[in-house]
Design a protein around this motif. Structure first.
Motif, short mmCIF file in Angstrom:
data_model
loop_
_atom_site.label_atom_id
_atom_site.label_comp_id
_atom_site.label_asym_id
_atom_site.label_seq_id
_atom_site.Cartn_x
_atom_site.Cartn_y
_atom_site.Cartn_z
N LYS A 73 22.25 59.77 19.24
CA LYS A 73 22.59 58.95 18.07
C LYS A 73 23.82 58.14 18.41
CE LYS A 73 20.80 61.47 14.10
NZ LYS A 73 19.91 62.39 14.85
N LYS B 265 20.11 48.11 13.03
CA LYS B 265 19.47 47.94 14.35
C LYS B 265 20.19 46.88 15.17
CE LYS B 265 14.94 49.48 12.81
NZ LYS B 265 13.49 49.30 12.87
N ASP C 143 13.57 50.19 19.02
CA ASP C 143 14.26 50.69 17.83
C ASP C 143 13.26 50.75 16.68
OD1 ASP C 143 15.93 51.50 15.88
OD2 ASP C 143 17.52 50.03 16.28
N ASP C 144 12.50 51.85 16.66
CA ASP C 144 11.46 52.02 15.65
C ASP C 144 11.94 52.93 14.52
OD1 ASP C 144 11.65 54.28 17.22
OD2 ASP C 144 9.52 54.75 17.10
N ARG C 145 13.28 53.06 14.39
CA ARG C 145 13.82 53.93 13.33
C ARG C 145 13.61 53.30 11.96
NH1 ARG C 145 19.87 54.17 15.02
NH2 ARG C 145 19.36 51.97 15.21
N ASP C 146 13.57 54.15 10.98
CA ASP C 146 13.41 53.69 9.60
C ASP C 146 14.79 53.40 9.02
OD1 ASP C 146 12.35 53.08 7.18
OD2 ASP C 146 12.05 55.17 6.54
N VAL C 147 15.44 52.37 9.53
CA VAL C 147 16.77 51.98 9.03
C VAL C 147 16.80 50.47 8.82
CG1 VAL C 147 17.94 53.90 10.23
CG2 VAL C 147 17.78 51.66 11.35
N ASP D 21 23.44 48.33 16.48
CA ASP D 21 23.24 49.27 17.58
C ASP D 21 22.77 48.56 18.84
OD1 ASP D 21 24.22 51.49 16.39
OD2 ASP D 21 22.29 52.27 15.71
N ARG E 202 11.55 55.57 22.54
CA ARG E 202 11.62 55.26 21.11
C ARG E 202 12.89 55.86 20.53
NH1 ARG E 202 6.83 54.05 18.34
NH2 ARG E 202 5.01 54.04 19.70
N LEU E 203 13.67 55.04 19.87
CA LEU E 203 14.90 55.58 19.28
C LEU E 203 14.62 56.62 18.20
CD1 LEU E 203 17.62 52.78 19.02
CD2 LEU E 203 17.58 54.81 20.45
N SER E 204 13.46 56.51 17.54
CA SER E 204 13.14 57.49 16.48
C SER E 204 12.88 58.88 17.05
CB SER E 204 11.92 57.03 15.68
OG SER E 204 10.76 57.13 16.48
N LYS E 205 12.53 58.93 18.34
CA LYS E 205 12.12 60.21 18.93
C LYS E 205 13.23 60.87 19.77
CE LYS E 205 7.64 60.40 17.82
NZ LYS E 205 7.78 59.50 16.63
#
Ligand code: ATP
Ligand code: MG
Length: 408
Positions: free
Chosen positions: A9, A361, A352-356, A364, A2-5
């Motif tokens: 960067k 996304k 890509d579960d980031r909050d962006v 990236d 998971r990209l959030s974890k």
């Protein structure tokens, strides 16, 4: 993953001193971290690429009967003194240090001496041979120029194979098997078409060695090839004498720039003689062991592939080395929910579960260069589908939800 974890960067800009394209892209996309010129750390994504390259090499080495070992990086000067190679006038790229208890110690730039020395304890008769022994090892070389990203490291990863034989014929046969294995490796890595077995200078015991050169504009080597690229020569042996020797007078040769991704040598007695690696044959006569050595630059390969397969948006990994097969993006509540479900079932997905914002996304996804991007949004769900885009050619297709498992 998971990209959030993850701690890695992506970066908008590469470090200012990173002039090589492979280095700049790999740093920006979060694959490697630059410690110093020619010295890099491999981050989770980069390590997965390295491991994929190693797996392909390992499979082809094992297929031809090679045994894997791991020799020490710290080097006892003794065997190197016997071949004259601890001296800086012979090998000028040593990193050396001292033992606390006194005495010199080196950091291995290669491993011919220690492996030949070690085998004296295991080889005495023709019955102990042949042997084919390889490793993946970090090599240390105090390279003067280290401006090519991971194409030329001061610390780098090499696959080195050493072979030991009772006769020159046996060495020749095995040499042919390695040539074949190398071709398979470079094919599987996606660079087979652009990688040529190249005549290079030999050394004391054989006329030529062979390098595997991959066409690459930023490579450090210059090669010459004929029309169908069946004869390729390193600049260092491109002369009338060698051309006549190879029976290719009158052919026209083109010049190109390339990177040496591997090389193979018939060493014969170069190391076995000074180090005293001998065997007794069937007639009880003692003879030195015939040797060959066969290198592949594992980290240089990663740099070569990154450099070759990239565009203005970022990296484009061949599937065989990509750290993941899919880059997964869920947009909106329903899209994110289905993305979570897909992620839970698979281990070949970078999520890509980031909050962006979705735009970030997408950017990236292109930069990181995973072969396929999956997007699930309200729009695709209206069609009861997910969208899959091929990073290499940009082709997009919709896959129906009930066919996901069959399709991915
Ligand atoms: P080069 O001519 O590029 O310096 P070399 O002749 O010193 O290479 P070897 O000592 O035979 O190379 O090493 C085997 C392989 O390791 C090479 O074919 C190359 O792919 C890789 N290699 C050599 N030096 C480096 C380095 N400094 N950084 C990364 N890879 C390297
Ligand atoms: Mg070198």
């Amino acid at each position: 993953m998971r990209l959030s974890k993850t701690f890695i960067k992506t970066l908008r800009d590469a470090p200012k001193d990173e002039t090589a394209r492979n280095g700049a892209l790999l740093v920006r996309a979060g694959y490697i971290y630059k410690e110093m010129a020619g010295i890099y750390d491999y981050l989770p994504l980069g390590l997965r690429v390295i491991e994929n390259i190693k797996t392909i090499i390992r499979e082809e080495m094992n297929r031809i009967g090679c045994e894997e070992v791991l020799l020490s990086g710290l080097q006892n000067p003794e065997p190197w003194e016997k071949t004259g190679r601890f001296s800086e006038s012979e090998v000028d790229i040593w990193f050396k240090t001292k033992l606390a208890s006194g005495g010199d110690l080196g950091l291995a730039p290669t491993h011919e001496e220690p492996i030949t020395n070690m085998l004296k304890n295991y080889v005495s008769s023709y019955k102990d041979l042949p042997l084919y022994i390889y490793q993946f090892q970090t090599k240390f070389r105090n390279e003067l120029r280290a401006k090519s990203g991971i194409l030329r490291g001061r610390e780098f990863l090499m696959k080195d194979l050493y072979s030991f034989h009772t006769s020159e014929e046996d060495l020749d046969v095995f040499y042919g098997k390695v040539e074949e294995a190398y071709r398979k490796i470079f094919d599987r890595l996606g660079i087979g078409e652009d990688t040529f077995e190249t005549f290079a200078s030999g050394g004391i015991f054989s006329k030529y060695s062979h390098e595997f050169q991959t066409l690459l504009p930023v490579g450090e080597d210059t090669i010459y090839y004929n029309k169908d690229k069946s004869i390729v020569l390193n600049e260092e042996v491109y002369n009338d004498e060698v051309l006549a020797d190879l029976g290719v007078t009158g052919e026209k040769f083109e010049k190109a720039t390339s990177a040496e991704v591997g090389n193979i040598f018939k060493l014969k007695f170069k190391y076995s003689e000074p180090l005293g690696l001998k065997f007794v044959d069937e007639n009880n006569t003692q003879k030195p062991v015939y040797m060959g050595c066969y290198g592949i630059g594992v980290s240089r390969l990663m740099g070569t592939i990154a450099e070759k397969f990239s565009d203005e948006k970022g990296l484009i990994w061949p599937e065989s080395v990509a750290p993941f097969k899919y880059y997964l993006i869920g947009i909106g509540e329903a899209g994110t929910k289905l993305a979570e479900e897909i992620y839970d079932k698979r281990d070949d997905v970078l999520f890509d579960d980031r909050d962006v914002r979705p735009g970030e996304k997408f950017g990236d996804a292109d930069l990181i260069g995973i072969p396929y991007r999956i997007v699930i949004s309200d729009k695709t769900l209206e069609e009861e589908a997910i969208e899959i885009t091929n990073r290499a050619n940009g082709e997009t297709k919709l896959v129906k939800i009930e066919e996901i498992e069959k399709s991915l």
